[in-house]
Design an enzyme around this catalytic site. Structure first.
Site, PDB file in Angstrom:
ATOM      1  N   GLN A 112       0.848  -1.193   0.000  1.00 57.29           N
ATOM      2  CA  GLN A 112       0.000   0.000   0.000  1.00 57.29           C
ATOM      3  C   GLN A 112       0.881   1.241   0.000  1.00 57.29           C
ATOM      4  OE1 GLN A 112      -3.170  -0.098   2.927  1.00 57.29           O
ATOM      5  NE2 GLN A 112      -3.006   2.088   3.261  1.00 57.29           N
ATOM      6  N   ASN A 154       0.655   5.511   0.510  1.00 60.37           N
ATOM      7  CA  ASN A 154      -0.180   6.584   1.048  1.00 60.37           C
ATOM      8  C   ASN A 154       0.516   7.919   0.836  1.00 60.37           C
ATOM      9  OD1 ASN A 154      -2.018   4.692   2.129  1.00 60.37           O
ATOM     10  ND2 ASN A 154      -0.793   4.499   3.969  1.00 60.37           N
ATOM     11  N   ARG A 166       1.236  14.933  12.687  1.00 56.78           N
ATOM     12  CA  ARG A 166       0.457  13.705  12.521  1.00 56.78           C
ATOM     13  C   ARG A 166       1.194  12.595  13.262  1.00 56.78           C
ATOM     14  NH1 ARG A 166      -3.515  14.414   8.626  1.00 56.78           N
ATOM     15  NH2 ARG A 166      -3.183  16.182   7.221  1.00 56.78           N
ATOM     16  N   HIS A 207       1.596   7.179  15.590  1.00 53.92           N
ATOM     17  CA  HIS A 207       0.677   6.104  15.235  1.00 53.92           C
ATOM     18  C   HIS A 207       1.412   4.787  14.987  1.00 53.92           C
ATOM     19  CE1 HIS A 207      -1.677   9.621  13.266  1.00 53.92           C
ATOM     20  NE2 HIS A 207      -1.990   9.521  14.552  1.00 53.92           N
ATOM     21  N   LYS A 210       6.899   1.070   7.482  1.00 55.07           N
ATOM     22  CA  LYS A 210       6.679   2.185   6.558  1.00 55.07           C
ATOM     23  C   LYS A 210       8.016   2.706   6.031  1.00 55.07           C
ATOM     24  CE  LYS A 210       2.609   3.688   9.102  1.00 55.07           C
ATOM     25  NZ  LYS A 210       2.041   4.737   9.956  1.00 55.07           N
ATOM     26  N   TYR A 231       4.407   7.579   1.819  1.00 56.01           N
ATOM     27  CA  TYR A 231       4.984   6.412   2.463  1.00 56.01           C
ATOM     28  C   TYR A 231       4.392   5.117   1.923  1.00 56.01           C
ATOM     29  CZ  TYR A 231       0.980   7.003   5.678  1.00 56.01           C
ATOM     30  OH  TYR A 231      -0.268   7.177   6.214  1.00 56.01           O
ATOM     31  N   LYS A 239      -8.081  13.021  17.540  1.00 58.84           N
ATOM     32  CA  LYS A 239      -7.549  11.720  17.966  1.00 58.84           C
ATOM     33  C   LYS A 239      -6.141  11.860  18.539  1.00 58.84           C
ATOM     34  CE  LYS A 239      -5.730   7.974  15.441  1.00 58.84           C
ATOM     35  NZ  LYS A 239      -5.739   7.130  14.266  1.00 58.84           N
ATOM     36  N   ASP A 240      -5.287  12.623  17.856  1.00 58.75           N
ATOM     37  CA  ASP A 240      -3.909  12.793  18.335  1.00 58.75           C
ATOM     38  C   ASP A 240      -3.845  13.653  19.593  1.00 58.75           C
ATOM     39  OD1 ASP A 240      -3.004  11.206  16.285  1.00 58.75           O
ATOM     40  OD2 ASP A 240      -2.369  12.868  15.021  1.00 58.75           O
TER      41      ASP A 240
END
Length: 184
Positions: A46, A48, A58, A61, A70, A130, A165-166
């Site tokens: 994947q 992103n 950001r 995570h 990553k 990434y 969220k962060d």
């Protein structure tokens, strides 16, 4: 390509070969055999990309139990990119590496499975790209507080722009769902 080992042996800074002249440039941003040679043995499934403005932070995570490695790079702008060892039982648990990635230095950061990842935008705008070695899995996402004093990251900013969220993420010590050293 040039591979730079960091204080955390699994985290690598990669400087791909760059060929440029007055017409522009060419860079091979990924090649399986070459990256396998430097220890990145995972296949990527994947890609992103995010675009963020100055002061956006950001992270931090990770995913668990379905972990994710990553390979990060900046296509436009400049960021402070951070990897934190979150593997319970690791001799480097809670330690971090912070690296500036930019369109000028063309560096990449390999963030292995079991490490949290985050970045702060240092330029007016940044396009952050990434590759992931497993799929994003929202039900397995774990967030860690960006300014956790036990981790001690010097972001160089007091009030970054954060997602809800962060902003509400717990401290590393309060998270029970972390990967185990030697099992990721």
């Amino acid at each position: 390509m040039n591979v730079i080992r960091t204080e955390l042996p699994e985290v690598l800074i990669i400087e791909p070969k760059f060929f440029g002249d007055d017409r522009g440039f060419f860079v091979e941003s990924y090649q399986l055999t070459r990256y396998n040679t430097c220890g990145i043995m995972r296949r990527f499934v994947q890609d992103n990309m995010s675009r963020s403005r100055y002061g956006v932070l950001r992270g931090l995570h990770l995913q668990n139990p379905i972990t994710q490695g990553k390979l990060a790079a900046v296509l436009r702008g400049k960021v402070l990119d951070v990897a934190v060892d979150t593997r319970v039982g690791s001799p480097n648990f809670g330690r971090h590496v912070a690296v500036e990635l930019s369109e000028q230095n063309r560096r990449q950061l390999w963030v292995p499975r079991g490490f949290a990842h985050g970045f702060l935008v240092l330029s007016q705008v940044a396009d952050f790209f990434y590759k992931c070695d497993d799929f994003s899995n929202p039900e397995h996402e774990v967030s860690i507080r960006w300014d956790d004093p036990a981790i001690g990251i010097n972001w160089g900013i007091e009030k970054p722009s954060l997602s809800a969220k962060d902003a509400d993420a717990p401290l590393l010590a309060d998270i029970k769902n972390l990967p185990l050293y030697g099992q990721v």
